[in-house]
Scaffold this motif. Structure first.
Motif, PDB file in Angstrom:
ATOM      1  N   VAL A   1     -18.329-109.745  38.521  1.00 20.93           N
ATOM      2  CA  VAL A   1     -18.185-108.401  37.967  1.00 20.93           C
ATOM      3  C   VAL A   1     -19.069-107.438  38.731  1.00 20.93           C
ATOM      4  O   VAL A   1     -20.018-107.828  39.408  1.00 20.93           O
ATOM      5  N   ILE A   2     -18.771-106.144  38.569  1.00 19.01           N
ATOM      6  CA  ILE A   2     -19.524-105.132  39.302  1.00 19.01           C
ATOM      7  C   ILE A   2     -20.971-105.068  38.848  1.00 19.01           C
ATOM      8  O   ILE A   2     -21.846-104.622  39.569  1.00 19.01           O
ATOM      9  N   GLY A   3     -21.254-105.546  37.621  1.00 15.98           N
ATOM     10  CA  GLY A   3     -22.622-105.522  37.129  1.00 15.98           C
ATOM     11  C   GLY A   3     -23.577-106.316  37.988  1.00 15.98           C
ATOM     12  O   GLY A   3     -24.794-106.166  37.904  1.00 15.98           O
TER      13      GLY A   3
ATOM     14  N   CYS B   1     -15.979-100.999  43.575  1.00 15.09           N
ATOM     15  CA  CYS B   1     -15.597-102.397  43.730  1.00 15.09           C
ATOM     16  C   CYS B   1     -14.070-102.504  43.671  1.00 15.09           C
ATOM     17  O   CYS B   1     -13.440-102.061  42.702  1.00 15.09           O
ATOM     18  N   LEU B   2     -13.488-103.089  44.711  1.00 14.90           N
ATOM     19  CA  LEU B   2     -12.051-103.348  44.765  1.00 14.90           C
ATOM     20  C   LEU B   2     -11.839-104.853  44.653  1.00 14.90           C
ATOM     21  O   LEU B   2     -12.421-105.615  45.424  1.00 14.90           O
ATOM     22  N   ARG B   3     -11.025-105.263  43.704  1.00 11.56           N
ATOM     23  CA  ARG B   3     -10.801-106.702  43.526  1.00 11.56           C
ATOM     24  C   ARG B   3      -9.343-106.979  43.166  1.00 11.56           C
ATOM     25  O   ARG B   3      -8.537-106.065  43.084  1.00 11.56           O
ATOM     26  N   LYS B   4      -9.049-108.270  42.990  1.00  8.51           N
ATOM     27  CA  LYS B   4      -7.682-108.703  42.705  1.00  8.51           C
ATOM     28  C   LYS B   4      -6.714-108.118  43.729  1.00  8.51           C
ATOM     29  O   LYS B   4      -5.704-107.505  43.381  1.00  8.51           O
ATOM     30  N   LEU B   5      -7.057-108.323  44.990  1.00 11.29           N
ATOM     31  CA  LEU B   5      -6.261-107.747  46.071  1.00 11.29           C
ATOM     32  C   LEU B   5      -4.837-108.292  46.092  1.00 11.29           C
ATOM     33  O   LEU B   5      -3.926-107.635  46.608  1.00 11.29           O
ATOM     34  N   ARG B   6      -4.642-109.474  45.531  1.00  8.92           N
ATOM     35  CA  ARG B   6      -3.309-110.103  45.567  1.00  8.92           C
ATOM     36  C   ARG B   6      -2.493-109.822  44.308  1.00  8.92           C
ATOM     37  O   ARG B   6      -1.354-110.248  44.198  1.00  8.92           O
TER      38      ARG B   6
ATOM     39  N   VAL C   1     -14.175-106.347  47.503  1.00 10.69           N
ATOM     40  CA  VAL C   1     -14.720-105.454  48.514  1.00 10.69           C
ATOM     41  C   VAL C   1     -15.596-104.441  47.781  1.00 10.69           C
ATOM     42  O   VAL C   1     -15.124-103.777  46.842  1.00 10.69           O
ATOM     43  N   ILE C   2     -16.863-104.317  48.174  1.00 11.18           N
ATOM     44  CA  ILE C   2     -17.812-103.446  47.478  1.00 11.18           C
ATOM     45  C   ILE C   2     -18.348-102.409  48.454  1.00 11.18           C
ATOM     46  O   ILE C   2     -18.870-102.759  49.511  1.00 11.18           O
ATOM     47  N   ILE C   3     -18.199-101.139  48.083  1.00 11.54           N
ATOM     48  CA  ILE C   3     -18.656-100.037  48.925  1.00 11.54           C
ATOM     49  C   ILE C   3     -19.834 -99.357  48.245  1.00 11.54           C
ATOM     50  O   ILE C   3     -19.761 -99.011  47.053  1.00 11.54           O
ATOM     51  N   GLY C   4     -20.924 -99.180  48.968  1.00 13.19           N
ATOM     52  CA  GLY C   4     -22.092 -98.467  48.463  1.00 13.19           C
ATOM     53  C   GLY C   4     -22.708 -97.642  49.570  1.00 13.19           C
ATOM     54  O   GLY C   4     -22.331 -97.762  50.742  1.00 13.19           O
TER      55      GLY C   4
END
Length: 380
Positions: A136-138, A78-83, A158-161
């Protein structure tokens, strides 16, 4: 710290230096060498189910890595807070910059790059999801975001699985499907007391590897497993005081260990015959003294078959409680145990429960935590 982090997105495969299917041990070992990029790593898990708990690595402030509970494989990124500019992140897909200091990742930009997708609150494609909510990723690959038709909506996560069967998203608690990054790793280690261990490796089509006490030589290990990461000569003879088979004067001080940290397994080898004397398997339980020193070796202890035609003999597995395994090995009362504090030799290490117990049986020793998790199996 790096002035920025540059990451390429690979739907269904990974993000930047992180590959789906990688082991927890491999990723943490890599992060040790990347402290300039990720100076703070938080490890989150459920201590009540420590042997099978999913584990989250939080790399502040941008990345969460979710590992499966049984095989400790990277399941979801999980990629977050891109800014967030501390540090700034540049996200790429092939030759296209999706997000950077100058480029805000918005809904219409995703559609232009990845094409059409199914209706819903998020933009879903095989192996990747773009969400407009800071969850959250949970939550796995699911979101409760309210649907919006705003083409300028900003992507928050952005979530990669892995790509599931029939292009369906997989549950966050599923185990990771076999993939090339696993090839050569141990998928299962089947223990036979008073004999040795059979290693089943990835891919599933590979032939099992049989290692037998008193028979397999160091040269054989080099051929079938490759050179060990470390060769360590035996210096600690404190346990010989408990030996009834030979006096301390008979101990061969040239015995040595082959340490395969990357497989969660090590071998004690005779210094005179160069034949395997002991096999040690590690469970890599979070919170235990040896956590992250060895990769998880998912072991089974195989019992005797009911008869000659029984091709499914009973087994105890690494996540079974000590009391169950002890009864399996010996229906009588558990044998007397010895206390072991592995922090005695580690200056500055403090753990909530540093003490383990050693329980010995015919041909096998179990190292057990206070919560009844078996963290080490020793075959002799």
């Amino acid at each position: 710290m790096f002035s920025s982090i540059d990451l390429d997105i690979r739907p269904g495969a990974g993000l930047g230096m992180f590959e789906l299917g990688s082991s927890l041990w491999t990723v943490l070992d890599m992060l040790r060498s990347l402290q300039h990029m990720f100076p703070q790593v938080d490890i989150k898990y459920d201590p009540d189910t420590s042997s099978i708990t999913p584990i989250i690595l939080h790399l502040r402030p941008h990345i969460d890595l979710l590992f499966s509970g049984y095989h400790q494989r990277l399941h979801t990124i999980c990629l977050r807070k891109l800014r967030d500019p501390n540090p700034p992140v540049t996200l790429r897909y092939r030759d296209t910059v999706l997000s950077s200091n100058e480029e805000v990742l918005i809904k219409v930009g995703i559609s232009r790059t990845f094409g059409p997708t199914y209706p819903g609150d998020d933009l879903r494609y095989p192996g990747v999801l773009f969400s407009f909510e800071e969850d959250v990723i949970g939550e796995g690959l699911k979101s409760n975001a309210k649907h919006s038709e705003d083409r300028m909506q900003e992507v928050k996560r952005v979530i990669i699985g892995q790509k599931g069967v029939d292009a369906q998203d997989r549950d966050a608690l599923d185990e990771v499907m076999e993939c090339p990054v696993m090839f050569g790793d141990i998928a299962r280690a089947v223990v036979k007391v008073n004999d040795g261990v059979t290693l089943h490796v990835y891919p599933a089509s590979a032939q099992p590897i049989h290692i037998r006490i008193g028979e397999t030589k160091a040269q054989d290990l080099n051929v079938i497993l490759g050179p060990p990461l470390r060769v360590h000569y035996k210096e600690d003879d404190r346990m010989t005081i408990h030996s009834t088979s030979r006096s301390s004067d008979d101990i061969d001080d040239t015995d040595y260990f082959y340490n395969y940290f990357q497989h969660g397994i090590e071998f004690l080898i005779s210094g005179s015959t160069h034949i395997v004397q002991k096999i040690i398997l590690h469970t890599n339980v979070p919170g235990s003294p040896l956590f992250q020193r060895y990769k998880r070796c998912p072991w089974d202890i195989e019992g005797r078959p009911e008869d000659d035609e029984d091709d499914t003999p009973p087994r105890m597995r690494f996540y079974d409680r000590f009391e169950t395994i002890s009864h399996f090995l010996s229906p009588r009362e558990p044998p007397p145990s010895m206390l072991l504090d592995r922090t005695d030799d580690e200056n500055g290490m403090t753990l909530p429960s540093p003490t383990t117990r050693l329980h010995g049986y015919d041909g096998i020793i179990l190292e057990v935590t206070e919560s009844s998790q078996v963290v080490t199996v020793i075959l002799f």
